[in-house]
Design an enzyme around this catalytic site. Structure first.
Site, PDB file in Angstrom:
ATOM      1  N   LYS A  36      -7.252   5.079   3.625  1.00 20.71           N
ATOM      2  CA  LYS A  36      -6.876   4.120   4.674  1.00 20.71           C
ATOM      3  C   LYS A  36      -8.053   3.255   5.130  1.00 20.71           C
ATOM      4  O   LYS A  36      -7.858   2.086   5.436  1.00 20.71           O
ATOM      5  CB  LYS A  36      -6.226   4.837   5.850  1.00 20.71           C
ATOM      6  CG  LYS A  36      -7.145   5.730   6.633  1.00 20.71           C
ATOM      7  CD  LYS A  36      -6.359   6.495   7.679  1.00 20.71           C
ATOM      8  CE  LYS A  36      -7.290   7.365   8.494  1.00 20.71           C
ATOM      9  NZ  LYS A  36      -6.618   8.550   9.024  1.00 20.71           N
ATOM     10  N   ARG A 131      -2.425  14.669  19.049  1.00 23.66           N
ATOM     11  CA  ARG A 131      -1.886  13.486  18.401  1.00 23.66           C
ATOM     12  C   ARG A 131      -0.585  13.968  17.773  1.00 23.66           C
ATOM     13  O   ARG A 131       0.237  14.521  18.487  1.00 23.66           O
ATOM     14  CB  ARG A 131      -2.886  12.878  17.394  1.00 23.66           C
ATOM     15  CG  ARG A 131      -2.598  11.392  17.147  1.00 23.66           C
ATOM     16  CD  ARG A 131      -3.582  10.732  16.198  1.00 23.66           C
ATOM     17  NE  ARG A 131      -3.426  11.207  14.829  1.00 23.66           N
ATOM     18  CZ  ARG A 131      -4.184  10.805  13.802  1.00 23.66           C
ATOM     19  NH1 ARG A 131      -5.158   9.942  14.002  1.00 23.66           N
ATOM     20  NH2 ARG A 131      -3.974  11.270  12.593  1.00 23.66           N
TER      21      ARG A 131
HETATM   22  C1  LIG Z   1      -7.192   9.604   8.511  1.00 21.95           C
HETATM   23  C2  LIG Z   1      -6.595  10.908   8.360  1.00 21.95           C
HETATM   24  C3  LIG Z   1      -7.254  11.879   7.613  1.00 21.95           C
HETATM   25  C4  LIG Z   1      -8.623  11.658   7.009  1.00 21.95           C
HETATM   26  O1  LIG Z   1      -9.580  11.691   8.021  1.00 21.95           O
HETATM   27  P1  LIG Z   1     -11.151  11.542   7.712  1.00 21.95           P
HETATM   28  O2  LIG Z   1     -11.812  11.853   8.992  1.00 21.95           O
HETATM   29  O3  LIG Z   1     -11.353  10.149   7.257  1.00 21.95           O
HETATM   30  O4  LIG Z   1     -11.464  12.515   6.661  1.00 21.95           O
HETATM   31  C5  LIG Z   1      -6.632  13.090   7.468  1.00 21.95           C
HETATM   32  N1  LIG Z   1      -5.428  13.340   8.021  1.00 21.95           N
HETATM   33  C6  LIG Z   1      -4.757  12.427   8.736  1.00 21.95           C
HETATM   34  C7  LIG Z   1      -3.428  12.773   9.309  1.00 21.95           C
HETATM   35  C8  LIG Z   1      -5.313  11.181   8.932  1.00 21.95           C
HETATM   36  O5  LIG Z   1      -4.655  10.263   9.657  1.00 21.95           O
END
Ligand SMILES: *Cc1c(COP(=O)(O)O)cnc(C)c1O
Length: 352
Positions: A36, A131
Site C-alpha cells: 500500500k 481499529r
Molecule cells: C498496512 C497494514 C499492514 C502492514 O503494516 P506495516 O507496518 O507497513 O508492516 C498490515 N496489516 C494491515 C491490516 C495493514 O493495514
C-alpha cells in the site's frame, strides 16, 4: 533530470524481502508483503514475487486490481476491511480479504455465489489497538453465522496492533490470539490455515519470543521498504534503510535574515511560525512542497536544515553547504513521506 523524483532501488527492496522471508521462516512464520505504501506499484510487486514472496497485500482494491492486471503471479490479499460498496470487486480480484463486519461478509458471500467462487476471509480480532476487529466475546457468534454462508471460507484469524493507538504486539497479546485460535479450532472444527499476528511492529516480539504459539503469518510493509521495525523505527540488521531517495532541486539561493520582518500573522496553513535568530544565513528554496511529500518526514543527506514548507516550496538553511540554483538536493524518507511521495502525481518515479 526531472525533479522532484523518487529513486526506487529495486535491488535493495528485493534484498530486504529475501532477508525478512528467511528470518521469519526461521520460527515458522510466513510473510505477506503490503504494497500500500507504494500504491500497488506493479514493478515493485514483481520484484517482491521474484524474491520469493508468494502473497501480496494491499489496503485498496484499486491497487489489488492494478497488480492483478499486471499478471503478477501472486496470492492477493485485501488488507482493509472491504467497503461494502466494493464487495463485488473484492470477490473478483482478491483471493483473501480481512473482515470484521457480518453485513460485508454477507455481501461477499452473495457475489461469491454469483461468480461461483469461494472467497477466503481472515477474521480480524480486536486486541486493544481499537481499529478494525471483532471483539473476542463476539467472535464465536460471528463464526457461527459465517459458517452458514455459501461461497465464504474462513481461512484464518488475524489481529492488527500498533496502527491506530500504538498498542504493542507483545507476548501477552500474541498468546491471547493463539488461545483464541485454539478455542475456535476445537469448537468449530476449522483448520484456520492462517494465523496472522500483525505487521512490522511485531518484529521485537518475534525476535525475543521463546514461543510464537499458533502465529504463522505477519503482514509486512514498513520493514520491507524502510528496513525498520515499526515500534521504535529501529533499523533491522542486514536490511537497507535507503531503498527510496527523494531528489529535489534548488530554485532560489540567497543570503537573507533568519527571522522574518514586519507584522506576523498566520502562515498558509493557519499556524503562527516561530524562528530562531541566527543572523544572516544562506537560504535556499527547493522546488518541492507539501503537495509532493510529507516534508516533516524528510531527512536531508547533506548538512543542511529544513526551516519549513508550503504547498510548493521547502525552505532550507544551507549552513556551510554551497547550494546554487539547479543543484539537486537529496533526502531520505520516513514511512509517511514515502506514502505521500508515492501517492503524489507530481513526483516522478524512477527505478534504479
Ligand atoms: C498496512 C497494514 C499492514 C502492514 O503494516 P506495516 O507496518 O507497513 O508492516 C498490515 N496489516 C494491515 C491490516 C495493514 O493495514
Amino acid at each position: 533530470m526531472i525533479t522532484p523524483r523518487i529513486e526506487i532501488n529495486l535491488d535493495k527492496i528485493a534484498h530486504n524481502a529475501r532477508i525478512l522471508k528467511n528470518l521469519y521462516s526461521s520460527k515458522g512464520i510466513g510473510i505477506m508483503c503490503s504494497t500500500k505504501v507504494v500504491c500497488g506499484d506493479s514493478k515493485i510487486a514483481k520484484v517482491l514475487i521474484d524474491s520469493g514472496i508468494k502473497t501480496l497485500a494491499d489496503s485498496r482494491i484499486s491497487n489489488i486490481i492494478k497488480i492483478y492486471n499486471a499478471k503478477i503471479n501472486a496470492q492477493l490479499v485485501l488488507l482493509r476491511t472491504p467497503l461494502i460498496s466494493q464487495a463485488e470487486l473484492v470477490v473478483k480480484y482478491a483471493d483473501i480479504s480481512l473482515n470484521s463486519e457480518i453485513s460485508v461478509i454477507k455481501k461477499l458471500s452473495k457475489f461469491a455465489q454469483k461468480y461461483n467462487s469461494i472467497h477466503k476471509i481472515i477474521l480480524m480480532v480486536e486486541l486493544g489497538d481499537l481499529r478494525e476487529g471483532i471483539m473476542p466475546s463476539d467472535l464465536e457468534d460471528t463464526i457461527e453465522e459465517v459458517i452458514a454462508m455459501q461461497g465464504i471460507e474462513i481461512t484464518g484469524i488475524g489481529t492488527n496492533l500498533t496502527c491506530f493507538s500504538g498498542i504493542e504486539p507483545d507476548d501477552e497479546k500474541m498468546e491471547q490470539l493463539s488461545l483464541i485460535v485454539k478455542n475456535i479450532r476445537e469448537k468449530f472444527n476449522l483448520t484456520l490455515e492462517v494465523v496472522s499476528g500483525g505487521n512490522s511492529a511485531n518484529y521485537n516480539w518475534f525476535i525475543s519470543t521463546k514461543d510464537v504459539g499458533e502465529i504463522n503469518n505477519v503482514r509486512l510493509g514498513e520493514s520491507v521498504f524502510m528496513g525498520c521495525e515499526a515500534l521504535y523505527s529501529k533499523p533491522i540488521p542486514e536490511l537497507f534503510t535507503d531503498a527510496f531517495t527523494l531528489i529535489t532541486e534548488v530554485i532560489e539561493s540567497k543570503i537573507k535574515p533568519s527571522v522574518p520582518y514586519g507584522t506576523i500573522h498566520k502562515d498558509a496553513f493557519g499556524n503562527i511560525p516561530k524562528f530562531n535568530n541566527r543572523g544572516l544565513i544562506r537560504r535556499a528554496i527547493l522546488g518541492v512542497g507539501l503537495q509532493d511529500v510529507l516534508v516533516s518526514g524528510l531527512t536531508p543527506m547533506l548538512d543542511i536544515e529544513i526551516l519549513g514548507a508550503t504547498s510548493d516550496h521547502v525552505i532550507i538553511d544551507c549552513k556551510n553547504t554551497e547550494l546554487k540554483v539547479g543543484n539537486e538536493v537529496k533526502f531520505n524518507l520516513n514511512y509517511g513521506a514515502l506514502l505521500a511521495a508515492m501517492t503524489s502525481s507530481y513526483v516522478t518515479k524512477l527505478y534504479v
